[in-house]
Design an enzyme around this catalytic site. Structure first.
Site, PDB file in Angstrom:
ATOM      1  N   ASP A  81       0.840  -1.204   0.000  1.00  0.00           N
ATOM      2  CA  ASP A  81       0.000   0.000   0.000  1.00  0.00           C
ATOM      3  C   ASP A  81       0.870   1.248   0.000  1.00  0.00           C
ATOM      4  OD1 ASP A  81      -2.361   1.531   2.298  1.00  0.00           O
ATOM      5  OD2 ASP A  81      -2.422   1.385   0.104  1.00  0.00           O
ATOM      6  N   HIS A  82       0.547   2.170  -0.910  1.00  0.00           N
ATOM      7  CA  HIS A  82       1.254   3.462  -0.989  1.00  0.00           C
ATOM      8  C   HIS A  82       2.771   3.296  -1.089  1.00  0.00           C
ATOM      9  CE1 HIS A  82      -2.118   6.196  -0.596  1.00  0.00           C
ATOM     10  NE2 HIS A  82      -2.605   5.423   0.353  1.00  0.00           N
ATOM     11  N   HIS A 179      -7.616  10.062   4.169  1.00  0.00           N
ATOM     12  CA  HIS A 179      -7.142   9.032   5.095  1.00  0.00           C
ATOM     13  C   HIS A 179      -7.532   9.410   6.520  1.00  0.00           C
ATOM     14  CE1 HIS A 179      -3.799   7.814   2.079  1.00  0.00           C
ATOM     15  NE2 HIS A 179      -4.702   6.859   2.117  1.00  0.00           N
ATOM     16  N   HIS A 207      -9.388   5.313  -1.873  1.00  0.00           N
ATOM     17  CA  HIS A 207      -8.663   5.256  -0.599  1.00  0.00           C
ATOM     18  C   HIS A 207      -9.451   6.015   0.463  1.00  0.00           C
ATOM     19  CE1 HIS A 207      -4.496   3.671  -1.577  1.00  0.00           C
ATOM     20  NE2 HIS A 207      -5.145   3.589  -2.717  1.00  0.00           N
ATOM     21  N   GLY A 208      -9.059   5.801   1.724  1.00  0.00           N
ATOM     22  CA  GLY A 208      -9.747   6.517   2.799  1.00  0.00           C
ATOM     23  C   GLY A 208     -11.144   5.993   3.027  1.00  0.00           C
ATOM     24  N   THR A 232      -8.042   2.520   9.018  1.00  0.00           N
ATOM     25  CA  THR A 232      -8.306   3.086  10.351  1.00  0.00           C
ATOM     26  C   THR A 232      -9.385   2.316  11.098  1.00  0.00           C
ATOM     27  OG1 THR A 232      -7.634   5.274   9.588  1.00  0.00           O
ATOM     28  CG2 THR A 232      -8.983   5.185  11.586  1.00  0.00           C
TER      29      THR A 232
HETATM   30  O1  G3H Z   1      -4.096   3.350   2.230  1.00  0.00           O
HETATM   31  C1  G3H Z   1      -4.899   3.098   3.123  1.00  0.00           C
HETATM   32  C2  G3H Z   1      -6.280   3.489   3.015  1.00  0.00           C
HETATM   33  O2  G3H Z   1      -6.453   4.529   2.134  1.00  0.00           O
HETATM   34  C3  G3H Z   1      -6.979   3.543   4.313  1.00  0.00           C
HETATM   35  O3  G3H Z   1      -7.633   4.720   4.607  1.00  0.00           O
HETATM   36  O4  G3H Z   1      -7.551   4.545   7.099  1.00  0.00           O
HETATM   37  O5  G3H Z   1      -9.066   6.176   5.999  1.00  0.00           O
HETATM   38  O6  G3H Z   1      -9.528   3.705   5.888  1.00  0.00           O
HETATM   39  P1  G3H Z   1      -8.498   4.794   5.968  1.00  0.00           P
HETATM   40 ZN    ZN Z   2      -4.566   5.119   1.119  1.00  0.00          ZN
END
Ligand code: G3H
Ligand code: ZN
Length: 278
Positions: A81-82, A179, A207-208, A232
């Site tokens: 990821d990323h 995020h 994402h997020g 998260t």
């Molecule tokens: O790269 C990780 C995700 O974009 C997670 O985002 O923590 O807001 O669910 P989040």
């Molecule tokens: Zn992300």
């Protein structure tokens, strides 16, 4: 079984649904997410992010995920990821990752294209898939943050030019998603998502995912989102479960409570991402 983004996102496209990419940060969370996915009989993407890498867990989480994925009847993608560099991509591929994200969103456009091309060469040589990013994800997570003075919205002209220059397997887009915990309701630009979906030749990624209400998730899926990242909420679910049982003073009572919370949350997300079509 271990697989790549290509297979699971093709399934998502066929079903007009989305595949969850849950961040894994310890062994118990890996166990819980695989359990939830098996109970829902649905593919899953296990994502290892920058905080886990910084905590020295890349190889450990990769090994755990591969042991469980190889025994599992459901398709499991092991995804970086990323990814912040080609060195990280190399490390992940050497650990057996079946998919990598190269996050060139903060680079000038042409540099994002170039690093994505290099990552694609490396990944293809290992039989792996690649996710790239255009536009920026707001908020802060795992030391990845967005400078709010800079634009974040993905540009359709960039998507067109990017798709002409390099054919990745998935494209993360910035449409106001953030995020971490949203301050208030997420303000997602669905018009921009629709415009991008109309011209994108590759599946789109949101994402997020933590904290986005179900109706917005379903609208995003209807506008072409096929992979949704959640970190998260998974992390908080595990900790919530642990603390719920802290009075027990018993390690496995606490740990199993954390795992149960993650299983429940992951199943809830999977059910939502199936979008009533699976
Ligand atoms: O790269 C990780 C995700 O974009 C997670 O985002 O923590 O807001 O669910 P989040
Ligand atoms: Zn992300």
């Amino acid at each position: 079984m271990l697989t790549t983004l290509k297979e699971v996102l093709a399934f998502a496209e066929e079903k007009k649904a989305a595949i969850p990419a849950f961040n894994i940060d310890n062994m118990e969370i890996v166990q819980s997410i695989i359990k939830a996915s098996e109970e829902e009989n649905y593919p899953v993407i296990l994502a290892v992010g920058q905080a886990a890498i910084k905590d020295g867990k890349l190889a450990l989480l990769a090994a755990t995920a591969q042991v469980l994925a190889k025994k599992s009847p459901i398709p499991v993608v092991l995804h970086l990821d990323h990814g912040q560099s080609l060195e990280q991509v190399r490390m992940a591929l050497d650990c057996g990752f079946t998919s990598v994200m190269i996050d060139g969103s903060k680079l000038p456009f042409h540099e994002n294209v170039e690093i994505s091309k290099r990552a694609l060469e490396m990944a293809r040589a290992a039989g792996a898939t690649v996710e790239a990013e255009l536009g920026c994800i707001l908020g802060v997570e795992d030391d990845i943050s967005h400078d709010d003075s800079k634009p974040f919205l993905v540009r359709t002209e960039d998507v067109e030019a990017f798709n002409r220059a390099v054919t990745v397997d998935a494209l993360a887009v910035g449409i106001g998603n953030a995020h971490g915990i949203y301050k208030g309701l997420p303000n997602l630009d669905f018009d921009r998502l629709s415009e991008v979906n109309d011209i994108s030749s590759v599946p789109l990624v949101l994402h997020g995912g933590s904290g986005i209400p179900g109706d917005m998730i379903q609208k995003a899926i209807s506008l072409g989102i096929r992979k949704i990242n959640v970190a998260t909420e998974i992390r908080l679910a595990y900790v919530r479960g642990l603390t719920k049982e802290v009075e027990s003073g018993d390690f496995y009572t606490m740990s199993n409570s954390g795992k149960a919370e993650v299983v429940a949350l992951a199943k809830e997300k999977i059910h939502l991402f199936k979008n009533g079509n699976v």
